[in-house]
Design a protein around this motif. Structure first.
Motif, short mmCIF file in Angstrom:
data_model
loop_
_atom_site.label_atom_id
_atom_site.label_comp_id
_atom_site.label_asym_id
_atom_site.label_seq_id
_atom_site.Cartn_x
_atom_site.Cartn_y
_atom_site.Cartn_z
N ASN A 7 31.98 19.02 30.35
CA ASN A 7 31.68 20.37 30.84
C ASN A 7 31.93 20.55 32.34
O ASN A 7 31.80 21.66 32.84
CB ASN A 7 30.22 20.72 30.55
CG ASN A 7 29.92 20.70 29.08
OD1 ASN A 7 30.74 21.07 28.26
ND2 ASN A 7 28.74 20.24 28.73
N TYR A 8 32.27 19.48 33.03
CA TYR A 8 32.40 19.54 34.49
C TYR A 8 33.85 19.38 34.92
O TYR A 8 34.53 18.47 34.50
CB TYR A 8 31.54 18.45 35.13
CG TYR A 8 31.68 18.37 36.63
CD1 TYR A 8 31.30 19.42 37.44
CD2 TYR A 8 32.21 17.25 37.23
CE1 TYR A 8 31.43 19.36 38.81
CE2 TYR A 8 32.34 17.16 38.60
CZ TYR A 8 31.95 18.22 39.39
OH TYR A 8 32.08 18.16 40.74
N ASP A 9 34.30 20.31 35.76
CA ASP A 9 35.64 20.24 36.33
C ASP A 9 35.52 19.73 37.76
O ASP A 9 35.05 20.46 38.64
CB ASP A 9 36.31 21.62 36.31
CG ASP A 9 37.73 21.58 36.83
OD1 ASP A 9 38.25 20.49 37.10
OD2 ASP A 9 38.32 22.68 36.97
N PRO A 10 35.94 18.48 38.04
CA PRO A 10 35.75 17.92 39.38
C PRO A 10 36.62 18.59 40.45
O PRO A 10 36.32 18.48 41.63
CB PRO A 10 36.12 16.45 39.22
CG PRO A 10 36.90 16.36 37.97
CD PRO A 10 36.50 17.51 37.11
N LEU A 11 37.68 19.29 40.07
CA LEU A 11 38.52 19.95 41.06
C LEU A 11 37.90 21.24 41.58
O LEU A 11 37.93 21.53 42.77
CB LEU A 11 39.91 20.23 40.47
CG LEU A 11 40.70 18.98 40.05
CD1 LEU A 11 41.99 19.38 39.37
CD2 LEU A 11 40.97 18.11 41.26
N MET B 198 16.40 7.80 40.83
CA MET B 198 15.76 9.10 41.01
C MET B 198 14.70 9.33 39.94
O MET B 198 13.61 9.82 40.23
CB MET B 198 16.83 10.19 40.94
CG MET B 198 16.31 11.57 40.97
SD MET B 198 17.40 12.70 40.11
CE MET B 198 17.59 11.95 38.54
N HIS B 199 14.98 8.95 38.72
CA HIS B 199 14.02 9.12 37.64
C HIS B 199 12.75 8.32 37.91
O HIS B 199 11.64 8.83 37.80
CB HIS B 199 14.66 8.67 36.32
CG HIS B 199 13.75 8.74 35.16
ND1 HIS B 199 13.44 9.93 34.54
CD2 HIS B 199 13.06 7.79 34.51
CE1 HIS B 199 12.61 9.69 33.55
NE2 HIS B 199 12.36 8.40 33.51
N HIS C 14 16.16 17.03 39.80
CA HIS C 14 17.32 17.62 39.14
C HIS C 14 18.41 17.94 40.16
O HIS C 14 19.59 17.65 39.93
CB HIS C 14 16.90 18.90 38.40
CG HIS C 14 18.04 19.62 37.77
ND1 HIS C 14 18.59 19.22 36.58
CD2 HIS C 14 18.76 20.69 38.18
CE1 HIS C 14 19.59 20.02 36.27
NE2 HIS C 14 19.71 20.93 37.23
N VAL C 15 18.03 18.52 41.27
CA VAL C 15 19.01 18.89 42.30
C VAL C 15 19.67 17.65 42.89
O VAL C 15 20.89 17.61 43.08
CB VAL C 15 18.34 19.75 43.39
CG1 VAL C 15 19.25 19.93 44.58
CG2 VAL C 15 17.93 21.09 42.83
N ILE C 16 18.88 16.61 43.17
CA ILE C 16 19.44 15.38 43.72
C ILE C 16 20.38 14.72 42.72
O ILE C 16 21.48 14.27 43.07
CB ILE C 16 18.33 14.41 44.15
CG1 ILE C 16 17.58 14.98 45.35
CG2 ILE C 16 18.88 13.03 44.46
CD1 ILE C 16 16.30 14.23 45.66
N GLY C 17 19.97 14.66 41.46
CA GLY C 17 20.82 14.06 40.44
C GLY C 17 22.11 14.83 40.24
O GLY C 17 23.19 14.24 40.12
N ARG C 18 22.01 16.14 40.22
CA ARG C 18 23.21 16.96 40.05
C ARG C 18 24.15 16.83 41.24
O ARG C 18 25.36 16.70 41.08
CB ARG C 18 22.79 18.41 39.86
CG ARG C 18 23.91 19.31 39.47
CD ARG C 18 23.40 20.67 39.08
NE ARG C 18 24.52 21.56 38.86
CZ ARG C 18 24.47 22.64 38.12
NH1 ARG C 18 23.34 22.97 37.54
NH2 ARG C 18 25.53 23.39 37.96
N ALA C 19 23.60 16.83 42.45
CA ALA C 19 24.43 16.66 43.64
C ALA C 19 25.10 15.28 43.64
O ALA C 19 26.28 15.16 43.97
CB ALA C 19 23.59 16.84 44.90
N GLY C 20 24.34 14.26 43.26
CA GLY C 20 24.92 12.92 43.18
C GLY C 20 26.05 12.85 42.17
O GLY C 20 27.09 12.21 42.42
N TYR C 21 25.88 13.50 41.04
CA TYR C 21 26.94 13.52 40.02
C TYR C 21 28.17 14.25 40.54
O TYR C 21 29.29 13.81 40.35
CB TYR C 21 26.42 14.19 38.75
CG TYR C 21 27.37 14.08 37.59
CD1 TYR C 21 27.35 12.97 36.77
CD2 TYR C 21 28.30 15.08 37.33
CE1 TYR C 21 28.23 12.86 35.70
CE2 TYR C 21 29.18 14.98 36.28
CZ TYR C 21 29.14 13.87 35.46
OH TYR C 21 30.02 13.76 34.41
#
Length: 134
Positions: free
Chosen positions: A106-110, A34-35, A81-88
């Motif tokens: 910082n991210y809670d996958p549940l 993406m970058h 940014h949106v594509i990267g965040r969605a992919g993550y």
């Protein structure tokens, strides 16, 4: 002389777009792909649009070319940014050579909630410190 500049802009722009397509094929994970595509393709389109504006040299065409350039400059980083965040968030695997994952603490996958770094620092400051000495 203007013909040489226009031709150079078109050739270099096309080369940047080719580089972006090679980045999609060769790079190891979503974030690096993406970058590469965002930066190289945006620069390639901008150079081609500059050549178009120089070639036609009419007010309407130049205005449209600069509107396209402005649109690309405003939307390409946001889209990346949106594509990267969605992919993550959907669990796209990071490259094995990735050194640091700053979102992981910082991210809670549940719940799919992302806390800001300030919230994490504030919570860490509220935690009682272990003052027991061995």
């Amino acid at each position: 002389m203007i013909e040489v500049i226009k031709g150079t802009f078109i050739i270099v722009g096309a080369l940047f777009m080719l580089l972006a397509s090679l980045g999609i094929l060769r790079l190891p994970d979503l974030l690096t792909r993406m970058h590469a595509t965002t930066k190289a393709a945006a620069l390639g389109v901008i150079l081609v649009m500059l050549a178009v504006a120089m070639h036609f040299a009419e007010v309407g065409v130049v205005a449209r070319a600069f509107a396209i350039i402005t649109f690309i400059l405003m939307t390409a980083p946001v889209a990346a940014h949106v594509i990267g965040r969605a992919g993550y968030f959907v669990g796209s695997k990071l490259w094995s050579g990735t050194v640091k994952d700053e979102l992981k603490p910082n991210y809670d996958p549940l719940t799919h909630e992302l806390k800001s770094g300030l919230e994490t620092e504030a919570n860490a400051a509220r935690q009682p410190k272990n003052t027991d000495k061995p």
